[in-house]
Structures are given as structure tokens and as C-alpha cells.
Design an enzyme around this catalytic site. Structure first.
Site, short mmCIF file in Angstrom:
data_model
loop_
_atom_site.label_atom_id
_atom_site.label_comp_id
_atom_site.label_asym_id
_atom_site.label_seq_id
_atom_site.Cartn_x
_atom_site.Cartn_y
_atom_site.Cartn_z
CG ASP A 42 17.91 36.63 19.64
OD1 ASP A 42 18.46 36.41 18.54
OD2 ASP A 42 17.92 37.75 20.19
CE LYS A 140 19.15 39.28 17.21
NZ LYS A 140 19.15 39.77 18.59
CB CYS A 185 15.16 40.06 19.51
SG CYS A 185 16.50 40.74 20.54
#
Ligand SMILES: [Zn+2]
Length: 240
Positions: A42, A140, A185
Site C-alpha cells: 500500500d 484488495k 495492512c
């Protein structure tokens, strides 16, 4: 004669060295091989300075990751990739503010500012990432009613992203995790990677955390308990 301190140091070194030589003397000695993959989590505009969910010092991970990535022939990147009006956005729950929690059918959910909406500039990977060999981008969080911090499983704990199967199909045995944010994450990815049977390293200086109500310390404790190894980027040998 050795003084007391020297004796203690000598004893300590000997005792520890016999117990854990690889972790004690790990400086630049981890050499990623063909069975290793770097997971870059990310590193997207929304999580960088100026973004809607900026992680403090988030931009500092980029040069660290770029340098470290040179040691890897296998690199997978992830992208948080939400529908507009995603269930994880505080804006869709009346009376709720970002960083509060709610109970959803799959468990507790932290609410966030709107972020990483599919196709927006905020959802784009940082243009400063320089990892041309990256072979796969996993998106995701694209199911409107389920969040997905982890690169492996959505937050319901059962819907797979397919990443474990991909890595196993490529005969990957160990994963190195870096990116944003350490306590969400990155940690969820590392924990699920352990559950999927991988050897897991989290590269601390290649991550930054959000730290909402003690979440950073809890994440490191959970990862340690699960057998995730906490290393620094300097522990990884990058040939010049
Ligand atoms: Zn998200």
C-alpha cells in the site's frame, strides 16, 4: 584481569551467540533467494503526505524500499482499492467519525477517512517507487461490505485474495513485508502469511505506523507471538 563488566559482556556474547547466531549477527547477512519475495504494501498516494489518510513519515519508506528491492527477484505490490462508499469509510456511517470503531458482521472495524477509491489519483501507487521487476499487483478491499488490510485474506478472515496460492505456485517459501501501515495492512499481511505457512520477515525501517490507541505496540506483540521476524533493511544484503 577483566573487570566485572567485561566478564558480563564476554559471557553474554558467548551465551547468546551459541543460542541465536543468525539473529545476533544478522547485519547485511540475509540474502534473498529465488524462494523469497518482497511484499510492498500500500505505498499509495492516499497514505503519503497530502493524502486523505496520510501515515506520518510515510514517504520515508520509499527510498528504503527502492534500495532493498534490488535484492529481490520476486516483488509483489499491493493496492488498497475501495469502492466509493466503502463500508470502512466513516462517511457512510451516520454519526461516526474517522478512527472510531463499529461492529460489522465479520467483527470490529476501524472507520477511516475516505481513501484509495478505485481509479482515483489517491489510489495510485507512489510515482517515486522504482521497482521495475515487480511482477504482480494485488488489489484488495474491493468488496464494498468487507475491508481487507491483509494481502492474503479479507477482513472476514476467509475470503482469499489468491496471493498465498500465487506465491506457493511460484515456490516462494519466505516473504519480506514492507510498506504502510505497520500496525494495519503490514501486520495483518505478516500474520496471515504465517498462517499460510510462510517464513515471514517485517522490515521495520521500511514501514511506518498509524498508531491508533496503542495499535502499533499491539501489532508488534502479535507479530512476535506468531513468529514473525522483525528486521531492519540493513540486515538485507543488497549487491552494489
Ligand atoms: Zn483501506
Amino acid at each position: 584481569m577483566l573487570d566485572r563488566r567485561q566478564i558480563l559482556v564476554a559471557l553474554g556474547t558467548t551465551a547468546l551467540a551459541s543460542l541465536a547466531p543468525t539473529t545476533l549477527f544478522a547485519a547485511a547477512t540475509i540474502k534473498p533467494d529465488d524462494a523469497s519475495a518482497l511484499l510492498v504494501i500500500d505505498v499509495q498516494n492516499c497514505f503519503l503526505p497530502g493524502g486523505s489518510l496520510a501515515v506520518k513519515e510515510g514517504e520515508q519508506v520509499v527510498p528504503v524500499i527502492n534500495k532493498m528491492a534490488k535484492a529481490f527477484s520476486n516483488v509483489v505490490m499491493t493496492q488498497d482499492w475501495h469502492t466509493p462508499g466503502h463500508v470502512s469509510f466513516a462517511s457512510v456511517h451516520s454519526g461516526k467519525k474517522p478512527f472510531e470503531t463499529i461492529d460489522l458482521p465479520y467483527g470490529k472495524q476501524v472507520l477511516w477517512p475516505d481513501h484509495c477509491v478505485q481509479g482515483t489519483d489517491g489510489a495510485s501507487l507512489s510515482k517515486d517507487l522504482s521497482i521495475p521487476q515487480a511482477e504482480l499487483i494485488i488489489r484488495k478491499g474491493f468488496h464494498k461490505d468487507v475491508d481487507s488490510y491483509s494481502a492474503f485474506l479479507e477482513a472476514d478472515g476467509k475470503t482469499s485474495t489468491g496471493l498465498a496460492g500465487y506465491l506457493k505456485g511460484r515456490k516462494i517459501k519466505r516473504v519480506f513485508v514492507a510498506g504502510l501501515a505497520t500496525d494495519f495492512c503490514v501486520a495483518w499481511t505478516a500474520l496471515d502469511a504465517r498462517k499460510a505457512g510462510f517464513e515471514v520477515y517485517v522490515v521495520e525501517d521500511a514501514c511506518r505506523g498509524i498508531d491508533n490507541q496503542g495499535s502499533l505496540a499491539k501489532a508488534w506483540a502479535d507479530m512476535a507471538k506468531a513468529g514473525v521476524k522483525r528486521i531492519q533493511s540493513a540486515d538485507i544484503a543488497v549487491s552494489a
